[in-house]
Structures are given as C-alpha cells and as structure tokens.
Design a protein around this motif. Structure first.
Motif, mmCIF file in Angstrom:
data_model
loop_
_atom_site.group_PDB
_atom_site.id
_atom_site.type_symbol
_atom_site.label_atom_id
_atom_site.label_comp_id
_atom_site.label_asym_id
_atom_site.label_seq_id
_atom_site.Cartn_x
_atom_site.Cartn_y
_atom_site.Cartn_z
ATOM 1 N N TRP A 4 -1.148 0.048 -11.251
ATOM 2 C CA TRP A 4 -0.063 0.669 -12.018
ATOM 3 C C TRP A 4 1.254 -0.032 -11.707
ATOM 4 C CZ3 TRP A 4 4.397 3.318 -10.523
ATOM 5 C CH2 TRP A 4 5.046 4.027 -11.533
ATOM 6 N N GLU A 15 4.614 3.283 -4.374
ATOM 7 C CA GLU A 15 4.446 2.653 -5.678
ATOM 8 C C GLU A 15 5.687 2.773 -6.560
ATOM 9 O OE1 GLU A 15 2.480 6.786 -6.215
ATOM 10 O OE2 GLU A 15 2.900 5.359 -4.610
ATOM 11 N N GLU A 61 1.879 3.237 1.911
ATOM 12 C CA GLU A 61 2.120 4.688 1.863
ATOM 13 C C GLU A 61 2.772 5.219 3.140
ATOM 14 O OE1 GLU A 61 -1.202 3.971 -1.094
ATOM 15 O OE2 GLU A 61 -0.645 3.184 0.870
ATOM 16 N N LYS A 73 -3.037 2.750 -7.645
ATOM 17 C CA LYS A 73 -1.583 2.684 -7.533
ATOM 18 C C LYS A 73 -1.068 1.252 -7.636
ATOM 19 C CE LYS A 73 -1.127 6.764 -4.561
ATOM 20 N NZ LYS A 73 -0.713 7.236 -3.214
ATOM 21 N N ARG A 121 8.082 7.183 -3.199
ATOM 22 C CA ARG A 121 6.709 6.774 -2.927
ATOM 23 C C ARG A 121 6.610 5.255 -2.874
ATOM 24 N NH1 ARG A 121 2.524 10.436 -3.718
ATOM 25 N NH2 ARG A 121 3.147 12.503 -4.416
#
Length: 249
Positions: free
Chosen positions: A92, A232, A203, A89, A230
C-alpha cells in the motif's frame, strides 16, 4: 489517454513494441484495438503518443505519432528508505508513494522489522515493481520510480551520504528543529541539490542505537509534530510535506 511504461529498448525509431501483459490489458480490460491511441513512457521522462497498429495475445505494436518531455515529475528527488512492514502495508505504501511523487524506494532492514530474510523479500520484488508501475501510470508520472534491493541501515546511511543531499531520519524522540524549518534552512544553503533521503522505521520504530548511527552518518533527526503516525503513514505524510514545501505539489 491510457498510459503505459515500457523499457527504452521497446522503442525503435517510430515503432514501439508492447509485451503480452500490456497487450492483455489493452484487449481484455480496456477493450482497445488497432487504431486506438495510447501514451507510452520510456521511464526516463519522455512520453510518446502512439497509435496501436497490431494487437495479439503475445504482444502489441504501435506507431509513434509524437513525443515530448513528460510534465508529471517533481524537481525534488526523494529516496524513501522505508523499513519493511507487515502484510500488505508495504505494498500500500509503495502504491501511494508512487502516486505522491517519491522517486525511489529502498526497503530497509531495521532492528525491529518483522523479517530480515533478504531472499524472501527478493521474491516479492517483481510484484512490488508492478504495483509501483501501475500507480505511476495512474498518477501520470513521466518517470518510473525505482526499487532497490533490501538494505540494512548501515548500507542505507552510506548510500545516502554519497548522495550529498539532505538525509532526514524520522524519529519520535528527535530533538530540535522540525521538518519545515529544516527544509527552509537547507533550501537556502549552497548544499541544496534537490536530493532528499527519507528514513522511516518499522511498526515498533527505530531503536536509539539506530538513530545514533544515522546521526553519525550525517542524517538529521526530525519528528513530525505532536502526533505519532503509523509506520505506513509517516513516510507518505513527510514526502507530501517535503514536496509541498519545496514547490513540487
């Protein structure tokens, strides 16, 4: 035209030296050779049109035809203090953040992060920098976004305060003004200097004590509306909204 970042020392007069990794990409991936034109960027905002003059397995050389300021950089400098995330994550997020226009990434060690092992994170730094560089090249950035060493929240808040810009702490329980109103008020004030620090949790989100620490350090606690994003996604959504609101997207 294909774009490649180099270190400033790679450019000497009207010549540029490219490392073995770039030479491999030119030769094996892009199938380019001597005589082909590419764009080289020194990471400071200038771009150079270059003709390849020599190419081998150990490196490449080129001749600079012209140079100019790069056009792809936002005026707003965003530092994203992103809490370290699980698995891929974080990678990304670095990739997409570099594409959007984030100027600097600072891995953040928050209370609810899955790891607080700085040594293990330091081992990932080279890979993270490659991801940022490739994304910046693809997005036609003129400056290479920076990546700092991991910071704990107190260190990050102290650094953001020293920037004397706008520090935004994303927290789902934040009271008061939203992002748009906060940006408009800041932009119209004498304190607006084009530098924004953006804090995003892991998270499990930030703890209440962390929000209190950030607020005491001068950060503004804000939410992103009625939907919970989220970890991310939140920083990318906020960065894109900031750049749009300030005329950089």
């Amino acid at each position: 035209m294909h774009r490649f970042f180099v270190t400033p020392t790679a450019i000497q007069g009207d010549a540029v030296a490219l490392n073995a990794q770039t030479a491999h990409q030119l030769r094996e991936v892009l199938r380019l050779g001597p005589g082909a034109d590419i764009m080289v960027l020194d990471g400071s905002g200038r771009e150079y049109q270059v003709t390849i003059t020599h190419l081998s397995r150990t490196g490449a050389e080129g001749h600079i035809l012209s140079q100019a300021p790069g056009p792809g950089e936002p005026r707003t400098h965003i530092t994203l203090y992103q809490a370290v995330l699980k698995g891929e994550k974080f990678e990304w997020l670095l990739q997409k953040g570099a594409e959007i226009g984030i100027s600097r990434f600072a891995p953040l060690l928050a209370q609810r992060c899955v790891t607080h092992d700085r040594a293990s994170l330091d081992k990932k730094a080279d890979r993270w920098r490659r991801i940022i560089q490739e994304a910046a090249e693809q997005a036609r950035r003129a400056r290479l976004p920076a990546l700092t060493a991991p910071l704990d929240l107190a260190e990050a808040c102290q650094e953001a305060a020293a920037e004397a810009g706008l520090a935004l702490f994303l927290w789902e329980s934040a009271p008061g003004r939203g992002l748009k109103e906060t940006l408009q008020m800041w932009q119209s004030s004498a304190a607006a200097n084009g530098r924004i620090s953006l804090f995003v949790g892991p998270e499990g989100g930030f703890a209440e004590s962390e929000a209190a620490l950030a607020e005491a350090s001068g950060a503004r606690l804000i939410g992103l509306g009625p939907r919970i994003l989220r970890a991310e996604t939140a920083g990318l959504a906020a960065a894109a909204a900031i750049l749009y609101e300030l005329g950089d997207m």
